[in-house]
Scaffold this motif. Structure first.
Motif, mmCIF file in Angstrom:
data_model
loop_
_atom_site.group_PDB
_atom_site.id
_atom_site.type_symbol
_atom_site.label_atom_id
_atom_site.label_comp_id
_atom_site.label_asym_id
_atom_site.label_seq_id
_atom_site.Cartn_x
_atom_site.Cartn_y
_atom_site.Cartn_z
ATOM 1 N N ASN A 76 0.807 -1.215 0.000
ATOM 2 C CA ASN A 76 0.000 0.000 0.000
ATOM 3 C C ASN A 76 0.842 1.268 0.000
ATOM 4 O O ASN A 76 0.306 2.371 -0.133
ATOM 5 N N ASN A 77 2.150 1.112 0.133
ATOM 6 C CA ASN A 77 3.049 2.258 0.064
ATOM 7 C C ASN A 77 3.750 2.342 -1.284
ATOM 8 O O ASN A 77 4.786 3.002 -1.421
ATOM 9 N N ASP A 78 3.177 1.669 -2.260
ATOM 10 C CA ASP A 78 3.746 1.651 -3.607
ATOM 11 C C ASP A 78 2.638 1.891 -4.625
ATOM 12 O O ASP A 78 1.773 1.027 -4.832
ATOM 13 N N VAL A 79 2.639 3.063 -5.247
ATOM 14 C CA VAL A 79 1.687 3.406 -6.304
ATOM 15 C C VAL A 79 2.479 3.929 -7.496
ATOM 16 O O VAL A 79 3.487 4.633 -7.323
ATOM 17 N N PHE A 80 2.032 3.577 -8.694
ATOM 18 C CA PHE A 80 2.710 4.023 -9.913
ATOM 19 C C PHE A 80 1.716 4.760 -10.800
ATOM 20 O O PHE A 80 0.523 4.434 -10.826
ATOM 21 N N SER A 81 2.225 5.738 -11.553
ATOM 22 C CA SER A 81 1.340 6.536 -12.404
ATOM 23 C C SER A 81 2.078 7.021 -13.640
ATOM 24 O O SER A 81 3.316 7.106 -13.659
ATOM 25 N N GLY A 82 1.300 7.344 -14.669
ATOM 26 C CA GLY A 82 1.865 7.880 -15.906
ATOM 27 C C GLY A 82 0.814 8.658 -16.658
ATOM 28 O O GLY A 82 -0.386 8.470 -16.433
ATOM 29 N N GLY A 83 1.257 9.541 -17.550
ATOM 30 C CA GLY A 83 0.264 10.347 -18.259
ATOM 31 C C GLY A 83 0.840 11.203 -19.357
ATOM 32 O O GLY A 83 1.853 10.865 -19.989
ATOM 33 N N ASP A 85 2.421 13.936 -19.307
ATOM 34 C CA ASP A 85 3.741 14.556 -19.137
ATOM 35 C C ASP A 85 4.863 13.597 -19.513
ATOM 36 O O ASP A 85 6.052 13.943 -19.360
ATOM 37 N N TRP A 86 4.477 12.392 -20.004
ATOM 38 C CA TRP A 86 5.394 11.366 -20.481
ATOM 39 C C TRP A 86 6.129 10.641 -19.356
ATOM 40 O O TRP A 86 6.821 9.666 -19.598
ATOM 41 N N GLN A 87 5.996 11.098 -18.126
ATOM 42 C CA GLN A 87 6.752 10.535 -17.018
ATOM 43 C C GLN A 87 6.045 9.331 -16.392
ATOM 44 O O GLN A 87 4.820 9.268 -16.357
ATOM 45 N N VAL A 88 6.849 8.410 -15.881
ATOM 46 C CA VAL A 88 6.370 7.284 -15.088
ATOM 47 C C VAL A 88 6.876 7.500 -13.666
ATOM 48 O O VAL A 88 8.085 7.586 -13.433
ATOM 49 N N LYS A 89 5.947 7.600 -12.706
ATOM 50 C CA LYS A 89 6.317 7.926 -11.336
ATOM 51 C C LYS A 89 6.019 6.784 -10.373
ATOM 52 O O LYS A 89 5.049 6.046 -10.550
ATOM 53 N N GLN A 90 6.849 6.695 -9.348
ATOM 54 C CA GLN A 90 6.598 5.832 -8.205
ATOM 55 C C GLN A 90 6.232 6.737 -7.033
ATOM 56 O O GLN A 90 6.950 7.689 -6.718
ATOM 57 N N LEU A 91 5.103 6.459 -6.384
ATOM 58 C CA LEU A 91 4.568 7.320 -5.336
ATOM 59 C C LEU A 91 4.446 6.532 -4.038
ATOM 60 O O LEU A 91 3.995 5.376 -4.055
ATOM 61 N N ASN A 92 4.824 7.140 -2.932
ATOM 62 C CA ASN A 92 4.692 6.496 -1.626
ATOM 63 C C ASN A 92 3.646 7.246 -0.809
ATOM 64 O O ASN A 92 3.908 8.350 -0.330
ATOM 65 N N PRO A 93 2.438 6.691 -0.650
ATOM 66 C CA PRO A 93 1.377 7.399 0.083
ATOM 67 C C PRO A 93 1.699 7.683 1.539
ATOM 68 O O PRO A 93 1.173 8.643 2.105
ATOM 69 N N THR A 95 4.896 8.301 2.962
ATOM 70 C CA THR A 95 5.898 9.360 3.112
ATOM 71 C C THR A 95 5.644 10.534 2.172
ATOM 72 O O THR A 95 6.268 11.587 2.330
ATOM 73 N N THR A 96 4.765 10.340 1.171
ATOM 74 C CA THR A 96 4.476 11.304 0.086
ATOM 75 C C THR A 96 5.700 11.567 -0.790
ATOM 76 O O THR A 96 5.736 12.544 -1.537
ATOM 77 N N ILE A 97 6.697 10.697 -0.718
ATOM 78 C CA ILE A 97 7.884 10.838 -1.582
ATOM 79 C C ILE A 97 7.549 10.364 -2.990
ATOM 80 O O ILE A 97 6.877 9.353 -3.182
ATOM 81 N N GLU A 98 8.000 11.104 -4.001
ATOM 82 C CA GLU A 98 7.814 10.751 -5.406
ATOM 83 C C GLU A 98 9.170 10.460 -6.047
ATOM 84 O O GLU A 98 10.177 11.078 -5.713
ATOM 85 N N ARG A 99 9.155 9.512 -6.981
ATOM 86 C CA ARG A 99 10.366 9.178 -7.731
ATOM 87 C C ARG A 99 9.999 8.992 -9.194
ATOM 88 O O ARG A 99 9.030 8.289 -9.497
ATOM 89 N N VAL A 100 10.751 9.616 -10.090
ATOM 90 C CA VAL A 100 10.539 9.405 -11.522
ATOM 91 C C VAL A 100 11.335 8.175 -11.934
ATOM 92 O O VAL A 100 12.569 8.169 -11.876
#
Length: 345
Positions: A76-83, A85-93, A95-100
């Motif tokens: 549950n602390n691992d979410v991924f998204s894309g759109g 902006d061409w970027q693929v992100k890893q999101l941590n709900p 800590t709210t830390i984002e990683r491209v």
């Protein structure tokens, strides 16, 4: 509306591109949107009961452009998204830390996590699929060239299904992902909207802009290929004219293996793909259904509706009538014909 259908507070402010329940926790839901956000909701009685008393939104992440898809990872602390902006992100709900993780050279249209291979798969309009291992410092492990723009992808066990423009379908074995081990032409005659793998791993369902769903099987033998079929759905007769709507969304029930379809007509239907019959059709919603997701227990079905998805075009949809509904299924609702017969014995 039925007492089993609840409207979620604090939906995105523009058209919703996807909703997905967590495979780890039955009440966690993410939604990606054209408002550039990925939102995490905690679904509970206080947030969607007859008199909601609690805002279900817990975390909100933002992209630089509309988000076209999002999925859960290994926890549950691992979410991924894309759109767009061409970027693929890893999101941590937590800590709210984002990683491209990486970047395509065109919008990232479809995204999925394969738990067996610990692999994130993204499909883009740049005619490539990317495979990422988020545990690595340089996470991109494979780039898979595709013949056309990717419209949708889905994965189960060792299998990856990619549906393209021009109705081609590539099927990969993720143990050897260098080249597809099957190349097919869709059974549907018009543009594919979405593809979804069966929980059993036996095959997949796909849908088109022309009100049809196809059920297909991975086994290339004559016996299994003879079992594939397609059927018409999401159509209405208005003043004697047959109006055909795109089928934008498919979601398999995790327990029963039946599936839900959502269309541009605002209708959600439940289907028994083995018995080839419709189990239920729910009352029409105020806008086009563009995404569906069962939770891991099959008790809840998230339904995202937004105006602008009715004709299946790629242009920017309208944010009008943007809502997320949670349908609470009754005991045994969604059970297939064979399972119903076993229940009565």
């Amino acid at each position: 509306m039925s007492a089993s259908l609840h409207e979620l507070l604090s939906p995105p402010t523009d058209a919703i591109s996807s909703v997905a329940f967590s495979p780890h926790t039955p009440n966690h839901l993410i939604a990606s949107s054209w408002d550039t956000t990925v939102r995490l909701y905690d679904i509970n009685k206080a947030s969607f009961g007859p008199s909601p008393s609690e805002n279900p939104e817990r975390v909100k992440f933002t992209h630089a452009a509309p988000v076209l898809d999002a999925c859960w990872g290994d926890s549950n602390n691992d979410v991924f998204s894309g759109g767009l902006d061409w970027q693929v992100k890893q999101l941590n709900p937590e800590t709210t830390i984002e990683r491209v993780l990486g970047t395509h050279s065109a919008p990232a249209k479809s995204i999925a996590w394969n738990p067996e291979h610990k692999t994130l798969i993204t499909g883009s309009w740049d005619k490539t699929a990317h495979l990422y291992d988020p545990r690595l410092a340089t996470p991109l492990t494979h780039t898979l060239p595709q013949p056309h723009k990717i419209f949708s992808l889905s994965t189960i066990s060792h299998t990856l299904v990619i549906a393209h423009a021009s109705r081609s379908v590539y099927i990969y074995d993720l143990r050897y992902p260098i080249a597809p081990h099957q190349q097919r032409e869709s059974s549907l005659k018009f543009m594919t909207r979405t593809v979804s793998c069966m929980p059993s791993g036996a095959g997949y369902a796909s849908s088109s802009v022309e009100g049809r769903v196809a059920v297909e099987f991975f086994d290339p033998s004559t016996e299994f290929q003879a079992r594939k079929y397609a059927f018409k759905c999401h159509r209405q007769v208005v003043d004697g004219v047959d109006i055909v709507y795109p089928v934008n969304a498919l979601s398999f029930h995790p327990v029963y293996g039946t599936f839900a379809s959502g269309g541009g007509d605002g209708v959600v239907s439940l289907w028994d793909g083995i018995a080839k019959r419709r189990l239920r059709q729910y009352p029409r919603l105020p806008a086009s259904v563009n995404s569906l997701s069962f939770n891991r227990e099959g008790r809840y079905l998230a339904v995202a509706v937004s105006s602008g998805f009715e004709d299946g075009r790629e242009e920017e949809p309208s944010g009008e009538n943007t809502k997320i509904y949670i349908r609470e299924l009754a005991e045994g609702e969604g059970r297939g014909k064979a399972q119903q017969q076993q229940q009565t014995k």
